[in-house]
Scaffold this motif. Structure first.
Motif, short mmCIF file in Angstrom:
data_model
loop_
_atom_site.label_atom_id
_atom_site.label_comp_id
_atom_site.label_asym_id
_atom_site.label_seq_id
_atom_site.Cartn_x
_atom_site.Cartn_y
_atom_site.Cartn_z
N ARG A 115 -37.65 -53.77 -9.66
CA ARG A 115 -38.04 -54.52 -11.48
C ARG A 115 -36.17 -55.31 -11.47
O ARG A 115 -36.51 -56.75 -11.63
CB ARG A 115 -38.32 -53.71 -12.28
N ILE B 191 -40.49 -57.29 -9.69
CA ILE B 191 -41.46 -56.99 -9.90
C ILE B 191 -40.86 -57.52 -11.85
O ILE B 191 -40.25 -57.19 -12.09
CB ILE B 191 -42.18 -55.42 -10.55
N LYS B 192 -42.65 -57.74 -12.55
CA LYS B 192 -41.61 -58.16 -14.43
C LYS B 192 -41.26 -56.70 -14.60
O LYS B 192 -40.58 -56.24 -15.91
CB LYS B 192 -42.42 -58.69 -14.40
N GLN B 193 -42.34 -56.09 -14.84
CA GLN B 193 -42.41 -54.96 -15.15
C GLN B 193 -43.16 -53.42 -13.82
O GLN B 193 -43.82 -53.72 -13.76
CB GLN B 193 -43.31 -54.58 -16.93
N ASP C 232 -46.30 -52.78 -13.73
CA ASP C 232 -46.80 -54.47 -12.59
C ASP C 232 -47.46 -53.35 -11.09
O ASP C 232 -48.47 -53.90 -9.96
CB ASP C 232 -46.07 -55.25 -12.39
N THR C 233 -46.51 -52.28 -10.65
CA THR C 233 -46.97 -51.52 -9.82
C THR C 233 -48.19 -51.39 -9.14
O THR C 233 -49.19 -51.76 -7.89
CB THR C 233 -46.21 -51.19 -9.40
#
Length: 496
Positions: A315, A321-323, A326-327
């Motif tokens: 992140r 990724i944004k947060q 999200d994964t």
């Protein structure tokens, strides 16, 4: 009015307070992120005063949010990031240096020199630990040797040492209590886990004055009262345990052979071994699970330095990724890592390799590798490292595991938990309450003040929310794991 239990969970990346009712349900929570300091390669520090202030803030917020008063809190439990080292002035209560975090590797060479001089066998026999910068002793020695005048002041009795639990107890009681519990003492490299005392030979080895050290108490014990001015009324501190031992209690792993694995910043697998301190021959740690009424229960532990921290890196470090949440969606959409392996040795490798000089790497990249494959490789690294620990436990004579009880922030990721079951080949049980670290120390505090009759009464409160069973073909599982072992070999000269 129903009494409540307040749990203060001071972790590596955040400080949390959770208020539980006596059924183990969370009724309020508050959390603040903790700033990380990286002054040099492999160095990790925290501001101990920020830790103290954030601890007060989250406790106050949880009380305010719930409308519960300090008078309604039967007891406080404190659980903490272990090994992180603080030294402060006994008169002013001010730290003389930033806290040196458990992940910090600055004393790797010091530990290697002691190991090369043949001291590790003695250290392991007394502490159950290895000569590694992970633990507190070499960090404490570094502070005494590198802060001007610190060693002389320590020898005069002007300074105090503590892991984070001790630091918080001191702050909350206004300096009236300089204490720790047996689980935290057992992580310092200065405590003999068999005699349950600070050890003269170990103190001499690291050149640590005994006057620095706190009193060691049971995990459920009287750790003093909080100052009235802090919360409007004094509250009893009744339970203290290092985060992984607290999670073992929170998972109700009270019988020999029961295992839990916590997925937070790092990953920690702990097996209850009862009254037997098993001496690992595969570089796991023998440690104190908990001490109650003077009786020690031991554990076998495997420590992985990077689990959730790998997702943080995805992140914040390379911004794929944004947060963190999200994964799961990315993994479900991508499905397969397609031969990509991420070895997250950002601060070296923990058990069973114990190589402080290893560094992270990504292998198997091709032209069509995308964000999804790298994200999955980051998640699968957690699973492979867990498998490493399970294999080491089996080699140490542990019975074949049938289930693994999981907790921590990453345990809410369903894709990851299914991948974990597939890669380790055992059922993975996720409890109704995944904040088991905070819950465990709340239970210890409740035990101290008579809100629970016994550990059996506590065990009845544990409930499984979902079980993940292995679905992967055995041949695929073994092929994937062989690929992981090959990737690890490429970043370290050591083998298991």
């Amino acid at each position: 009015m129903q009494p409540y239990l307040l749990s203060l969970d001071q972790g590596t990346t955040s400080t949390r307070a959770i208020i539980f009712n006596l059924q183990g349900q969370a009724v309020a929570r508050a959390q603040l992120e903790l700033k990380q300091y990286f002054p040099a390669d492999g160095w990790v520090e925290h501001d101990a005063e920020e830790i103290a202030q954030s601890s007060l803030a989250v406790c106050r917020e949880a009380l305010q949010q719930s409308g519960i008063t300090a008078q309604q809190i039967a007891a406080i439990g404190i659980t903490n990031q272990r090994e992180t080292t603080v030294v402060w002035d006994r008169k002013t209560g001010k730290p003389i240096h930033k806290a040196i975090v458990w992940q910090d590797r600055r004393t790797a060479d010091t530990c290697l020199k002691l190991k090369n001089r043949g001291h590790e066998t003695m250290v392991q026999q007394k502490t159950g630990l290895l000569l590694d910068p992970y633990f507190s002793a070499s960090k404490l020695a570094w502070i005494l040797d590198n802060v001007s005048g610190a060693r002389k002041r320590a020898e005069k009795g002007e300074l105090a040492f503590g892991t984070i639990d001790t630091w918080l107890i001191w702050q909350l009681t206004g300096g009236k209590k300089h204490a720790t519990d047996a689980t935290n003492a057992a992580r310092t490299l200065l405590f003999n886990i068999h005699t349950q005392e600070w050890d003269e030979e170990l103190l001499k080895l690291f050149n640590i004055p005994i006057s620095l050290l706190p009193v060691v108490q049971d995990s459920a014990s009287d750790f003093g009262l909080t100052e009235t001015r802090l919360f409007g009324a004094p509250m009893q501190i009744g339970g203290v345990a290092g985060d992984q031992q607290a999670a073992l209690v929170g998972q109700a792993c009270f019988n020999s052979g029961m295992v839990k694995s916590t997925y937070g910043t790092g990953c920690f697998m702990v097996m209850n071994t009862g009254d037997e301190a098993i001496n690992s021959t595969h570089r796991l740690l023998t440690t104190v699970a908990y001490r109650l009424n003077g009786k020690v229960t031991y554990a076998l532990e495997g420590s992985i330095f990077v689990a959730g921290a790998a997702v943080q890196w995805l992140r914040d470090g390379i911004q794929l990724i944004k947060q963190a949440g999200d994964t799961e969606a990315i993994a479900e959409e991508t499905m397969d890592s397609r031969g990509v392996y991420l070895v997250p040795a950002f601060t070296g490798l923990g058990a069973p390799y114990w190589d402080p000089h290893a560094r992270g790497a990504i292998f198997g990249l091709t032209r069509d590798t995308g964000i999804g494959e790298i994200v999955i490789a980051g998640l699968e690294a957690v699973c492979f490292q867990t498998r490493d620990l399970m294999e080491a436990m089996k080699k140490d004579g542990a019975t074949k595991l049938k289930t693994l009880r999981v907790d921590g922030g990453m345990a809410v990721n369903n894709w990851l938990m299914q991948a974990l079951a597939d890669i380790v080949g055992v059922a993975v049980d996720r409890p109704t309450v995944t904040e088991t670290t905070a819950l465990g120390v709340a239970w210890l505090a409740g035990l101290q003040v008579g809100k629970f009759a016994s550990l059996d009464a506590i065990a009845e409160l544990w409930h499984c929310q979902r079980e993940f069973t292995p679905k992967m073909d055995i041949d695929k599982r073994e092929t994937m794991y062989a690929g992981w072992l090959d990737a690890v070999q490429r970043v370290t000269l050591k083998t298991v």
